[in-house]
Design a protein around this motif. Structure first.
Motif, short mmCIF file in Angstrom:
data_model
loop_
_atom_site.label_atom_id
_atom_site.label_comp_id
_atom_site.label_asym_id
_atom_site.label_seq_id
_atom_site.Cartn_x
_atom_site.Cartn_y
_atom_site.Cartn_z
N ALA A 81 -20.05 -11.42 -33.96
CA ALA A 81 -20.88 -10.24 -33.71
C ALA A 81 -20.23 -8.99 -34.27
O ALA A 81 -20.90 -8.11 -34.82
N GLU A 82 -18.91 -8.90 -34.15
CA GLU A 82 -18.21 -7.73 -34.66
C GLU A 82 -18.34 -7.64 -36.17
O GLU A 82 -18.54 -6.55 -36.73
N VAL A 83 -18.24 -8.77 -36.86
CA VAL A 83 -18.40 -8.77 -38.31
C VAL A 83 -19.83 -8.40 -38.68
O VAL A 83 -20.07 -7.61 -39.61
N HIS A 84 -20.81 -8.98 -37.97
CA HIS A 84 -22.21 -8.64 -38.25
C HIS A 84 -22.46 -7.15 -38.06
O HIS A 84 -23.12 -6.51 -38.90
N ARG A 85 -21.95 -6.58 -36.97
CA ARG A 85 -22.17 -5.16 -36.74
C ARG A 85 -21.45 -4.31 -37.79
O ARG A 85 -21.99 -3.30 -38.26
N GLY A 86 -20.23 -4.70 -38.14
CA GLY A 86 -19.52 -3.96 -39.17
C GLY A 86 -20.23 -4.00 -40.51
O GLY A 86 -20.28 -2.99 -41.23
N TYR A 87 -20.76 -5.16 -40.86
CA TYR A 87 -21.49 -5.28 -42.12
C TYR A 87 -22.76 -4.45 -42.09
O TYR A 87 -23.14 -3.82 -43.09
N LEU A 88 -23.42 -4.45 -40.94
CA LEU A 88 -24.62 -3.63 -40.79
C LEU A 88 -24.29 -2.15 -40.93
O LEU A 88 -25.04 -1.38 -41.55
N ASP A 89 -23.16 -1.73 -40.36
CA ASP A 89 -22.74 -0.34 -40.51
C ASP A 89 -22.48 0.01 -41.97
O ASP A 89 -22.80 1.12 -42.42
N LEU A 90 -21.86 -0.91 -42.69
CA LEU A 90 -21.59 -0.65 -44.11
C LEU A 90 -22.89 -0.55 -44.91
O LEU A 90 -23.04 0.33 -45.77
N LEU A 91 -23.83 -1.45 -44.63
CA LEU A 91 -25.12 -1.36 -45.31
C LEU A 91 -25.80 -0.03 -45.00
O LEU A 91 -26.42 0.60 -45.88
N LEU A 92 -25.68 0.42 -43.77
CA LEU A 92 -26.33 1.67 -43.37
C LEU A 92 -25.75 2.86 -44.11
O LEU A 92 -26.49 3.71 -44.63
N VAL A 93 -24.43 2.96 -44.16
CA VAL A 93 -23.84 4.13 -44.80
C VAL A 93 -24.11 4.13 -46.29
O VAL A 93 -24.32 5.19 -46.90
N ARG A 94 -24.16 2.96 -46.91
CA ARG A 94 -24.49 2.92 -48.33
C ARG A 94 -25.96 3.25 -48.57
O ARG A 94 -26.31 3.85 -49.60
N GLU A 95 -26.82 2.88 -47.64
CA GLU A 95 -28.23 3.27 -47.75
C GLU A 95 -28.37 4.77 -47.59
O GLU A 95 -29.20 5.41 -48.26
N ARG A 96 -27.57 5.35 -46.74
CA ARG A 96 -27.61 6.80 -46.56
C ARG A 96 -27.15 7.52 -47.82
O ARG A 96 -27.64 8.61 -48.15
N LEU A 97 -26.18 6.94 -48.52
CA LEU A 97 -25.76 7.55 -49.78
C LEU A 97 -26.90 7.52 -50.80
O LEU A 97 -27.08 8.47 -51.57
N LEU A 98 -27.66 6.42 -50.81
CA LEU A 98 -28.80 6.36 -51.72
C LEU A 98 -29.86 7.39 -51.33
O LEU A 98 -30.48 8.03 -52.19
N LEU A 99 -30.07 7.54 -50.04
CA LEU A 99 -31.00 8.58 -49.59
C LEU A 99 -30.54 9.96 -50.01
O LEU A 99 -31.35 10.82 -50.39
N LEU A 100 -29.24 10.19 -49.95
CA LEU A 100 -28.71 11.48 -50.34
C LEU A 100 -28.97 11.75 -51.82
O LEU A 100 -29.29 12.87 -52.21
N GLU A 101 -28.84 10.71 -52.64
CA GLU A 101 -29.13 10.88 -54.06
C GLU A 101 -30.59 11.24 -54.29
O GLU A 101 -30.92 12.10 -55.12
#
Length: 472
Positions: free
Chosen positions: A137-157
């Motif tokens: 679960a910790e790995v799944h949540r961490g991976y989800l957090d990474l996907l989220l922050v990278r999606e936010r970078l795309l939104l920023l662009e």
């Protein structure tokens, strides 16, 4: 303009695959080679898991010890007549002695002690299952957090592109005398603010990468490419209520431990009853006397007398009976909590699924159309720059809310796969939004409430990363 906004308005369809209720951890994210490798490395390297496995091995080593006989006793001695010399062989009462004795518990005690140790080992093994579920679960949540922050970078662009277009329009209108200088200055201000947000997001991305690298035993600064987009994750399915509850009851390590403790308490009562019966001691010995005297031998059987059973053994039985009630009530409580948590997740997931459908089927397209229309009207002088500001803010806020909806839904599925006992985080503020990005012209509101971060209590339904979208 539509080409620019289409990635925002046309997210991928949901992945509605139902997690398996028989697996140790239900697949909550679509298949991803990067995630699969992280999970495999984490399960191989995590010290918490190795610690639980070592404790379980230690508990299994106690099983044969519990059923073993007490060590026998060997006594060597000498008996002599008088103090003037060694009289063995000369006096009938002088001899060497070799004695051996063995304590024998009353029949049935060893078997019950073995069963108690086996049940203890079984209870310890549930901690291995819990550690494994928590690591996954910790790995799944961490991976989800990474996907989220990278999606936010795309939104920023994308937001930066919108503001560049807005700034170009404001410059043209200002140079032609149709617009105010404040419009141009405000657009330039928002562009500078976006540069500041990018630095913060890039730092957060490094933190997420390092967190996942730590979980998988990699060097902290090792690159971690992702092959999945957050919008490709979709809203998961947990199955019907009865199946989800049954799955949680079958896979819960805590409930399995409670059932084991209930069985162990029953065995403890039975052993306490047997403790009122005496144990035996068998001893034998030979005494060589030397000379013409024949050797002597002896054999003895002894047993303890439980004459104080009224204050000791009987009270121990009463104590065991009272203690046996505690795990029984604890099991009932845990079953109730598990059923409640599953129902909470199902209710929250249904609301999130409907919310995601609203965003996907209309709201995001409407936001994109609003931005295009507002920019067009501003270009010809039929709309104010404040309207452009509001439109740019609205589409990014709506996209953030859609992403947060997907994240919260996946966290519920992760908590279900983890068989978490943590309550579902309040959803009261999820629809209020993160307030949009600073730099989109809005003021960030307080983060939505969330559960504990990864690595603390298992099964959090929302983390600080999803809440921190308000700080973009």
């Amino acid at each position: 303009m539509l080409a620019l906004l289409s990635p925002l308005a046309a997210p991928a369809q949901e992945d509605t695959r139902t997690p398996s209720t028989q697996a140790s951890s239900a697949p909550v994210l679509p298949e991803d080679p990067a995630l699969a490798q992280l999970l495999a490395e984490a399960l191989e390297t995590r010290p918490e898991l190795h610690q639980a496995e070592a404790q379980a091995r230690a508990a299994r080593e106690r099983v044969p010890q519990a059923g073993a006989l007490p060590d026998p006793t060997l006594q060597l001695g000498i008996q002599n007549d008088g103090f003037t010399g060694l009289m063995i062989g000369e006096m009938e009462g002088s001899y060497f002695s070799i004695m051996a004795s063995q304590a024998l518990p009353f029949p049935g005690k060893r078997a019950l002690r073995t069963e108690l140790a086996e049940l203890g080992a079984t209870a310890a093994s549930t901690q291995v299952v819990r550690a494994r579920l928590s690591v996954e679960a910790e790995v799944h949540r961490g991976y989800l957090d990474l996907l989220l922050v990278r999606e936010r970078l795309l939104l920023l662009e994308r937001l930066q592109t919108l503001w560049k277009q807005s700034a170009d329009m404001a410059r043209i209108r200002y140079e032609t005398g149709e617009g105010a200088q404040s419009d141009l200055l405000r657009a330039q201000l928002e562009l500078n603010r976006l540069r500041q947000r990018r630095l913060a997001l890039q730092a957060e991305e490094r933190i997420r990468v390092q967190t996942l690298n730590r979980l998988s035993g990699r060097p902290l600064e090792a690159p971690l490419p992702t092959t999945m987009r957050l919008r490709d994750v979709g809203v998961p399915e947990l199955g019907d209520s009865e199946a989800a509850v049954r799955d949680a009851l079958e896979r819960s390590p805590e409930l399995a431990e409670r059932h084991t403790l209930v069985a162990r308490a029953g065995k403890q009562v039975a052993l306490a009853r047997l403790e009122r019966l005496p144990d035996f001691t068998v001893s034998a010995g030979v005494m060589p006397r030397g000379g013409d005297f024949p050797p002597m031998w002896q054999a003895n059987v002894g047993f303890n007398l439980p004459i104080f059973s009224g204050r000791k053994q009987n009270r121990a039985v009463a104590e065991s009976r009272a203690q046996a009630m505690a795990p029984t009530h604890a099991t009932e409580t845990l079953e109730q909590v598990l059923r409640l948590r599953v129902q909470e997740r199902l209710i929250a997931l249904a609301a999130l699924r409907d919310t995601a459908a609203i965003y996907r089927d209309g709201l995001l397209m409407q936001s994109a159309a609003t931005v295009e229309s507002t920019l067009t009207q501003y270009r010809v002088g039929r709309a104010s720059f404040a309207s452009v500001l509001e439109a740019n803010t609205g589409i990014i806020r709506d996209e953030e809310e859609y992403l947060r909806t997907l994240v919260e839904a996946q966290r519920l599925a992760i908590a279900q796969a983890e068989v978490s006992l943590e309550p579902v985080a309040s959803m009261g503020g999820s629809s209020q939004g993160a307030g949009g990005m600073p730099g989109a012209g809005s003021t960030p509101s307080a983060p939505a409430s969330g559960a504990a971060p990864a690595g603390s209590a298992p099964g959090a339904a929302a983390s600080s990363s999803s809440s921190s979208m308000s700080g973009m």
